[in-house]
Design a protein around this motif. Sequence first.
Motif, mmCIF file in Angstrom:
data_model
loop_
_atom_site.group_PDB
_atom_site.id
_atom_site.type_symbol
_atom_site.label_atom_id
_atom_site.label_comp_id
_atom_site.label_asym_id
_atom_site.label_seq_id
_atom_site.Cartn_x
_atom_site.Cartn_y
_atom_site.Cartn_z
ATOM 1 N N ARG A 114 0.851 -1.198 0.000
ATOM 2 C CA ARG A 114 0.000 0.000 0.000
ATOM 3 C C ARG A 114 0.885 1.245 0.000
ATOM 4 O O ARG A 114 2.054 1.181 0.406
ATOM 5 C CB ARG A 114 -0.905 -0.021 1.224
ATOM 6 C CG ARG A 114 -1.921 -1.124 1.161
ATOM 7 C CD ARG A 114 -2.857 -1.032 2.311
ATOM 8 N NE ARG A 114 -3.866 -2.082 2.177
ATOM 9 C CZ ARG A 114 -4.933 -2.130 2.907
ATOM 10 N NH1 ARG A 114 -5.147 -1.239 3.841
ATOM 11 N NH2 ARG A 114 -5.809 -3.082 2.731
ATOM 12 N N PRO A 115 0.307 2.300 -0.427
ATOM 13 C CA PRO A 115 1.108 3.551 -0.414
ATOM 14 C C PRO A 115 1.545 3.889 1.015
ATOM 15 O O PRO A 115 0.771 3.799 1.960
ATOM 16 C CB PRO A 115 0.147 4.597 -0.950
ATOM 17 C CG PRO A 115 -0.892 3.832 -1.698
ATOM 18 C CD PRO A 115 -0.992 2.505 -1.049
ATOM 19 N N GLY A 116 2.805 4.215 1.180
ATOM 20 C CA GLY A 116 3.357 4.579 2.477
ATOM 21 C C GLY A 116 4.019 3.405 3.175
ATOM 22 O O GLY A 116 4.717 3.596 4.168
ATOM 23 N N GLU A 117 3.854 2.193 2.720
ATOM 24 C CA GLU A 117 4.495 1.032 3.334
ATOM 25 C C GLU A 117 5.849 0.808 2.691
ATOM 26 O O GLU A 117 6.062 1.111 1.519
ATOM 27 C CB GLU A 117 3.645 -0.237 3.152
ATOM 28 C CG GLU A 117 2.372 -0.252 3.935
ATOM 29 C CD GLU A 117 1.587 -1.544 3.733
ATOM 30 O OE1 GLU A 117 1.929 -2.334 2.827
ATOM 31 O OE2 GLU A 117 0.628 -1.751 4.472
#
Length: 163
Positions: free
Chosen positions: A115-118
Amino acid sequence: MRTTSSTRTRARPASSRRTGSINTGSGPAKRTAAPRPPRGLTGRATVLIVVFVALALAYTYPLRVYLAQESQIAQLEAEQAEQRRAIADTSEELQKWKDPEYLRAQAREKLFYVRPGETPLLVLNDPAGAAREAGKNAPAAAPDRWYETLWSSVRAADAESPN
């Protein structure tokens, strides 16, 4: 009306009349043998047995066909039940794939999506590289096979001989 003994004897059939000589104790009475049926099979019994055997032979083939069809029906029903179970399993799997959370989990596991940010972390199995980075040598080589050791000792003995 008086009946005399002479009228009584006339009324009886000849076979049941008593004869005038009554056993006076001069010995046992003579017995007559009754006619016996002939031993063995009679004509009617033989015909009856032949009819039963013919009926048994006539019903053997249809009975065999019936039993074969019954087993075939049972086999087809078992196959149909197996196919229904496979269809149910497939439809259950399809329902899982329609769930968005299951779809995300499969994408993360099989396709390594994040996911975005991981921050993705990928672990590789490289024991030689891990040993190099840790300052250790690579794992020791496997020992020679016994026949290779034997052959090398034969070569070494040949090289040392003065001949």
